[in-house]
Write a protein that holds these residues in place. Structure first.
Motif, PDB file in Angstrom:
ATOM      1  N   ASP A   1      -3.188   8.094   8.520  1.00 41.25           N
ATOM      2  CA  ASP A   1      -3.425   6.767   7.951  1.00 41.25           C
ATOM      3  C   ASP A   1      -4.517   6.698   6.880  1.00 41.25           C
ATOM      4  OD1 ASP A   1      -1.394   5.422   9.143  1.00 41.25           O
ATOM      5  OD2 ASP A   1      -2.589   4.579  10.766  1.00 41.25           O
TER       6      ASP A   1
ATOM      7  N   GLU B   1      -7.819   4.841  -1.267  1.00 36.74           N
ATOM      8  CA  GLU B   1      -7.663   5.551  -2.540  1.00 36.74           C
ATOM      9  C   GLU B   1      -8.725   6.641  -2.672  1.00 36.74           C
ATOM     10  OE1 GLU B   1      -7.757   4.573  -7.334  1.00 36.74           O
ATOM     11  OE2 GLU B   1      -7.423   2.953  -5.887  1.00 36.74           O
TER      12      GLU B   1
ATOM     13  N   TYR C   1       0.814   5.164  -2.218  1.00 34.24           N
ATOM     14  CA  TYR C   1       0.746   6.244  -1.228  1.00 34.24           C
ATOM     15  C   TYR C   1       1.908   7.215  -1.395  1.00 34.24           C
ATOM     16  CZ  TYR C   1       0.868   8.502   3.393  1.00 34.24           C
ATOM     17  OH  TYR C   1       0.910   9.424   4.422  1.00 34.24           O
ATOM     18  N   THR C   2       3.121   6.698  -1.586  1.00 31.22           N
ATOM     19  CA  THR C   2       4.260   7.605  -1.752  1.00 31.22           C
ATOM     20  C   THR C   2       4.160   8.381  -3.067  1.00 31.22           C
ATOM     21  OG1 THR C   2       5.620   5.803  -2.688  1.00 31.22           O
ATOM     22  CG2 THR C   2       5.807   6.235  -0.319  1.00 31.22           C
TER      23      THR C   2
ATOM     24  N   PHE D   1       1.304   9.370  -4.297  1.00 29.39           N
ATOM     25  CA  PHE D   1       0.316  10.390  -3.921  1.00 29.39           C
ATOM     26  C   PHE D   1       0.984  11.525  -3.145  1.00 29.39           C
ATOM     27  CE2 PHE D   1      -2.331  11.614  -0.185  1.00 29.39           C
ATOM     28  CZ  PHE D   1      -3.287  12.392  -0.829  1.00 29.39           C
TER      29      PHE D   1
ATOM     30  N   GLN E   1      -7.580   9.657  -0.867  1.00 31.49           N
ATOM     31  CA  GLN E   1      -6.540  10.321  -1.637  1.00 31.49           C
ATOM     32  C   GLN E   1      -7.149  11.195  -2.743  1.00 31.49           C
ATOM     33  OE1 GLN E   1      -3.668   7.517  -3.155  1.00 31.49           O
ATOM     34  NE2 GLN E   1      -3.255   6.642  -1.138  1.00 31.49           N
TER      35      GLN E   1
ATOM     36  N   TYR F   1      -5.214   8.436   4.425  1.00 27.16           N
ATOM     37  CA  TYR F   1      -4.704   8.746   3.091  1.00 27.16           C
ATOM     38  C   TYR F   1      -3.818   7.624   2.551  1.00 27.16           C
ATOM     39  CZ  TYR F   1      -6.444  13.384   4.182  1.00 27.16           C
ATOM     40  OH  TYR F   1      -7.256  14.434   4.535  1.00 27.16           O
ATOM     41  N   ARG F   2      -3.229   6.837   3.451  1.00 30.68           N
ATOM     42  CA  ARG F   2      -2.402   5.724   2.992  1.00 30.68           C
ATOM     43  C   ARG F   2      -3.235   4.523   2.584  1.00 30.68           C
ATOM     44  NH1 ARG F   2      -0.384   1.171   5.184  1.00 30.68           N
ATOM     45  NH2 ARG F   2      -1.008   1.729   7.305  1.00 30.68           N
TER      46      ARG F   2
ATOM     47  N   SER G   1       0.822  -1.220   0.000  1.00 19.86           N
ATOM     48  CA  SER G   1       0.000   0.000   0.000  1.00 19.86           C
ATOM     49  C   SER G   1       0.851   1.263   0.000  1.00 19.86           C
ATOM     50  CB  SER G   1      -0.940   0.004   1.205  1.00 19.86           C
ATOM     51  OG  SER G   1      -0.227   0.170   2.419  1.00 19.86           O
ATOM     52  N   TRP G   2       2.122   1.123   0.402  1.00 18.89           N
ATOM     53  CA  TRP G   2       2.993   2.300   0.463  1.00 18.89           C
ATOM     54  C   TRP G   2       3.444   2.767  -0.918  1.00 18.89           C
ATOM     55  CZ3 TRP G   2       4.574   5.020   4.868  1.00 18.89           C
ATOM     56  CH2 TRP G   2       4.084   4.513   6.066  1.00 18.89           C
TER      57      TRP G   2
END
Length: 203
Positions: free
Chosen positions: A182, A188, A151-152, A154, A191, A184-185, A147-148
């Motif tokens: 959390d 989706e 996220y990164t 984003f 985000q 936002y990580r 999931s990172w």
């Protein structure tokens, strides 16, 4: 020792050795687009295959000091302890050198690394316990799951957008801290909502 993150793109890397360990070090650099040269009397099938895939240079003879001129990074990975030691002593002190079979003879070590998108986490025991390093790497791999990666990406997009907003330094900093929450990580949808909110502030 001081950890550094070094961009080796288009930089010369010379590896003395053509066996399993030499190939393993080259695989660590596989995605870095470094200009790798192997120097050894014999090359393993793995090294030959890597060289065909990435257009690396193969020099079939024993390494000499002149092979390492202008190298951004030197990796001494022959199967001869005395040869590695002699080469390490012959190289200038300012050159980055990894001696694979005797950590203290060089000034560079390869940490265990995990990558999740733009996130890179490295850990090393500085030669004291390779098993501890591997154990910690497994724990970090579990902690920083897939999931990172989105996220990164984003976070990067949002940071670039926030830098353009007509806000004070403090306001921008507050927004950047908010993105580390959390939801936002792991979502989706969250985000997308935050991106749309930030983009609207740019207009």
């Amino acid at each position: 020792m001081q950890p550094l993150i070094i961009n080796l793109t288009e930089k010369k890397v010379v590896i003395a050795g053509g066996g399993r360990i030499a190939a393993r070090k080259a695989r660590v650099l596989h995605g870095e687009n470094a200009l790798i040269t192997f120097v050894a009397p014999e090359m393993s099938e793995e090294v030959i295959q890597l060289s065909e895939e990435k257009n690396y240079t193969l020099i079939y003879r024993k390494a000499i000091q002149a092979d390492f001129y202008e190298a951004a990074l030197v990796i001494l990975a022959t199967n001869n302890r005395e040869a590695n030691q002699a080469l390490a002593k012959a190289l200038p002190s300012h050159q980055f050198v990894c001696v694979v079979d005797e950590f203290e003879e060089g000034n560079v070590t390869f940490p265990a690394t995990i990558r999740r998108g733009h996130l890179q986490v490295a850990v090393t025991s500085n030669g004291s316990s390779p098993k501890l390093t591997r154990k910690l790497k497994k724990e970090l791999e579990a902690q920083f799951d897939s999931s990172w990666e989105p996220y990164t990406a984003f976070l990067k997009r949002c940071r670039e957008l926030i830098k353009q907003l007509p806000l004070s330094f403090e306001e921008k900093s507050e927004l950047l801290w908010e993105l580390l929450e959390d939801p936002y990580r792991i979502s989706e949808e969250e985000q997308k909502k935050k991106w749309n909110e930030l983009y609207a502030r740019k207009k």
